[in-house]
Design an enzyme around this catalytic site. Structure first.
Site, PDB file in Angstrom:
ATOM      1  N   LYS A   1      -1.549   6.740   5.881  1.00 45.33           N
ATOM      2  CA  LYS A   1      -2.490   6.126   4.930  1.00 45.33           C
ATOM      3  C   LYS A   1      -3.865   5.938   5.590  1.00 45.33           C
ATOM      4  O   LYS A   1      -3.950   5.766   6.811  1.00 45.33           O
ATOM      5  CB  LYS A   1      -1.946   4.814   4.356  1.00 45.33           C
ATOM      6  CG  LYS A   1      -2.016   3.633   5.262  1.00 45.33           C
ATOM      7  CD  LYS A   1      -1.814   2.328   4.485  1.00 45.33           C
ATOM      8  CE  LYS A   1      -2.061   1.168   5.434  1.00 45.33           C
ATOM      9  NZ  LYS A   1      -2.484  -0.055   4.850  1.00 45.33           N
TER      10      LYS A   1
ATOM     11  N   LYS B   1      -8.135   1.045   8.372  1.00 47.14           N
ATOM     12  CA  LYS B   1      -9.280   0.572   9.174  1.00 47.14           C
ATOM     13  C   LYS B   1      -9.033   0.784  10.655  1.00 47.14           C
ATOM     14  O   LYS B   1      -9.952   0.969  11.423  1.00 47.14           O
ATOM     15  CB  LYS B   1      -9.469  -0.933   8.981  1.00 47.14           C
ATOM     16  CG  LYS B   1      -9.822  -1.384   7.611  1.00 47.14           C
ATOM     17  CD  LYS B   1     -10.150  -2.878   7.673  1.00 47.14           C
ATOM     18  CE  LYS B   1      -9.875  -3.561   6.370  1.00 47.14           C
ATOM     19  NZ  LYS B   1      -8.555  -4.215   6.331  1.00 47.14           N
TER      20      LYS B   1
ATOM     21  N   LYS C   1       3.367  -1.166  12.465  1.00 46.35           N
ATOM     22  CA  LYS C   1       2.259  -1.595  13.337  1.00 46.35           C
ATOM     23  C   LYS C   1       2.722  -1.794  14.768  1.00 46.35           C
ATOM     24  O   LYS C   1       1.978  -1.535  15.708  1.00 46.35           O
ATOM     25  CB  LYS C   1       1.612  -2.882  12.808  1.00 46.35           C
ATOM     26  CG  LYS C   1       0.821  -2.636  11.536  1.00 46.35           C
ATOM     27  CD  LYS C   1      -0.193  -3.714  11.255  1.00 46.35           C
ATOM     28  CE  LYS C   1      -1.082  -3.267  10.103  1.00 46.35           C
ATOM     29  NZ  LYS C   1      -2.085  -4.219   9.738  1.00 46.35           N
TER      30      LYS C   1
HETATM   31  N1  AQP Z   1      -4.986   3.687   2.165  1.00 46.63           N
HETATM   32  C1  AQP Z   1      -4.897   2.778   1.205  1.00 46.63           C
HETATM   33  N2  AQP Z   1      -4.759   3.155  -0.083  1.00 46.63           N
HETATM   34  C2  AQP Z   1      -4.676   2.232  -1.088  1.00 46.63           C
HETATM   35  N3  AQP Z   1      -4.767   0.898  -0.867  1.00 46.63           N
HETATM   36  C3  AQP Z   1      -4.922   0.478   0.391  1.00 46.63           C
HETATM   37  N4  AQP Z   1      -5.039  -0.757   0.941  1.00 46.63           N
HETATM   38  C4  AQP Z   1      -5.182  -0.634   2.281  1.00 46.63           C
HETATM   39  N5  AQP Z   1      -5.155   0.659   2.648  1.00 46.63           N
HETATM   40  C5  AQP Z   1      -4.985   1.381   1.491  1.00 46.63           C
HETATM   41  C6  AQP Z   1      -5.051  -1.994   0.180  1.00 46.63           C
HETATM   42  O1  AQP Z   1      -6.236  -2.699   0.514  1.00 46.63           O
HETATM   43  C7  AQP Z   1      -5.963  -4.107   0.463  1.00 46.63           C
HETATM   44  C8  AQP Z   1      -6.473  -4.757   1.717  1.00 46.63           C
HETATM   45  O2  AQP Z   1      -5.787  -4.274   2.852  1.00 46.63           O
HETATM   46  P1  AQP Z   1      -5.885  -5.085   4.221  1.00 46.63           P
HETATM   47  O3  AQP Z   1      -7.179  -4.871   4.842  1.00 46.63           O
HETATM   48  O4  AQP Z   1      -5.549  -6.496   4.011  1.00 46.63           O
HETATM   49  O5  AQP Z   1      -4.714  -4.543   5.064  1.00 46.63           O
HETATM   50  P2  AQP Z   1      -4.134  -3.163   5.332  1.00 46.63           P
HETATM   51  O6  AQP Z   1      -3.316  -2.714   4.212  1.00 46.63           O
HETATM   52  O7  AQP Z   1      -3.431  -3.327   6.619  1.00 46.63           O
HETATM   53  O8  AQP Z   1      -5.421  -2.229   5.454  1.00 46.63           O
HETATM   54  P3  AQP Z   1      -5.729  -1.222   6.577  1.00 46.63           P
HETATM   55  O9  AQP Z   1      -6.955  -0.499   6.272  1.00 46.63           O
HETATM   56  O10 AQP Z   1      -4.521  -0.372   6.845  1.00 46.63           O
HETATM   57  O11 AQP Z   1      -6.039  -2.156   7.801  1.00 46.63           O
HETATM   58  P4  AQP Z   1      -5.463  -2.138   9.246  1.00 46.63           P
HETATM   59  O12 AQP Z   1      -5.730  -0.764   9.755  1.00 46.63           O
HETATM   60  O13 AQP Z   1      -6.257  -3.206   9.936  1.00 46.63           O
HETATM   61  O14 AQP Z   1      -4.012  -2.440   9.137  1.00 46.63           O
HETATM   62  C9  AQP Z   1      -4.464  -4.289   0.273  1.00 46.63           C
HETATM   63  O15 AQP Z   1      -4.221  -4.597  -1.084  1.00 46.63           O
HETATM   64  C10 AQP Z   1      -3.911  -2.934   0.609  1.00 46.63           C
HETATM   65  O16 AQP Z   1      -2.740  -2.663  -0.131  1.00 46.63           O
END
Ligand code: AQP
Length: 342
Positions: free
Chosen positions: A203, A206, A119
């Protein structure tokens, strides 16, 4: 602990209200949350808003995103009568235990966290202190409930290992064996790593600036179909078996999504689609995605029409969560020797 001297089977997991919930969050985590709600566990599911603010969030959008996430949880099947649904900042014990864990965790441990490196990229110096210490707060989120099981996507594996390290160090340092449980990660969602529709090596996320990279649960049927149609692919036909997907990240991702949404194994999907071109496969995947995902948006919009009811559910969830967390925090303070005289 329960009467048998073991920890109650308790699930905790969280999602950040930092944007729209997408198919990766759903297949990697939320779908499994719903299944575990029906199993032999106490279940707590949290909108981790204190984690969201480790990067800039517009205040008004953060409030709306928290309600939207609550609506998405319920539209996916989480039932506030069966699970405790709440937002993290309404239960201050998370932040209080988080501070103690900042003093138990080691800088060397946090330096190894790949999510911070991913990040922060080359801008580590400009990142918030909160983003760096995110994993100690995450350990507190889990351990303040003595949670024994945490369903997550694959990207969270390292943070859960750190949670176990913190639990063990605390139990050793303060000579209270077994006080914090060794929480088990449950990395067995329908698809534990869904990739971007625009780049099979990243991956689905969001925070990806391209909305075409992800299917949001709030997307309309038209948008879902359009995003699948525009998804990046390669020129080869689909292979006959999973081995043939090894060097083809985009194909592997789309077949993985089809498999997760249909409940069929990857081999079964390729048994049906092997040898066919993406021109035939994509419309079938679009139809399946619309069938499985579009009803979620309809239900979310219905729930979002009554924000006061969502706030009531989150307030009630926070009260129930605090009832579990406060005695555990009080005991933690005693172990540490922090004086409480009121
Ligand atoms: N691409 C993915 N495939 C499978 N699982 C995923 N998770 C996130 N992206 C994927 C799982 O969703 C849960 C919640 O995630 P989060 O919102 O707390 O944080 P994150 O992993 O940082 O999600 P994002 O979408 O990537 O958000 P941003 O872009 O804000 O950092 C977790 O259990 C995660 O494993």
């Amino acid at each position: 602990m329960n009467d048998a001297g073991t920890h109650t089977r308790r699930v905790f997991s969280g999602v950040q209200p930092s944007g729209n919930l997408h198919l990766g969050n759903y297949l990697g985590a939320v779908k499994r949350f719903v299944e575990m709600q029906e199993e032999d566990f106490d279940t707590l599911y949290c909108m981790v808003d204190l984690h969201a603010i480790t990067v800039w969030q517009d205040p008004e959008e953060l409030t709306n995103a928290t309600r939207e996430l609550a609506a998405a949880f319920m539209a996916c099947g989480l039932d506030p009568k069966k699970s405790i649904l709440f937002n993290q900042s309404q239960v201050p014990t998370h932040a209080e235990l988080g501070w103690i864990f900042n003093c138990v965790g080691r800088v060397g441990w946090l330096n190894r966290m790949t999510q911070f490196k991913d990040k922060a990229g080359k801008n580590a110096e400009k990142m918030s202190v909160g983003l760096y210490s995110y994993p100690t707060l995450m350990a507190a989120d889990i351990l303040v409930y003595h949670a024994t099981h945490v369903p997550v996507g694959e990207d969270q594996k390292q943070h859960l290992e750190l949670t176990r390290d913190i639990a063990m160090k605390f139990n050793n340092d303060f000579k209270c064996p077994g006080f914090f449980p060794e929480t088990e990660p449950i990395i067995e969602g329908a698809a534990t790593r869904v990739m971007s529709l625009r780049d099979g090596s990243k991956k689905m996320s969001k925070s990806d600036p391209s909305d075409l990279s992800r299917i949001n649960l709030i997307d309309s049927a038209e948008d879902i179909a359009k995003k699948i149609r525009k998804a990046k692919t390669d020129p080869e036909p689909l292979p006959e078996s999973a081995d043939g997907l090894a060097e083809r990240p985009e194909a592997k991702n789309l077949v993985g999504i089809y498999s997760a949404l249909s409940g069929q194994s990857v081999d079964a999907v390729l048994g049906e689609w092997g040898g066919k071109q993406f021109g035939e496969f994509k419309p079938a995947l679009a139809d399946l995605s619309v069938e499985m995902v579009a009803p979620i948006a309809v239900e979310m919009n219905r729930l979002l029409a009554d924000p006061a009811e969502i706030d009531r559910i989150l307030g009630d969830g926070a009260n129930r969560a605090a009832e579990i967390a406060e005695p555990i925090l009080a005991e933690t303070y005693k172990h540490v020797g922090l004086l409480r005289s009121r």
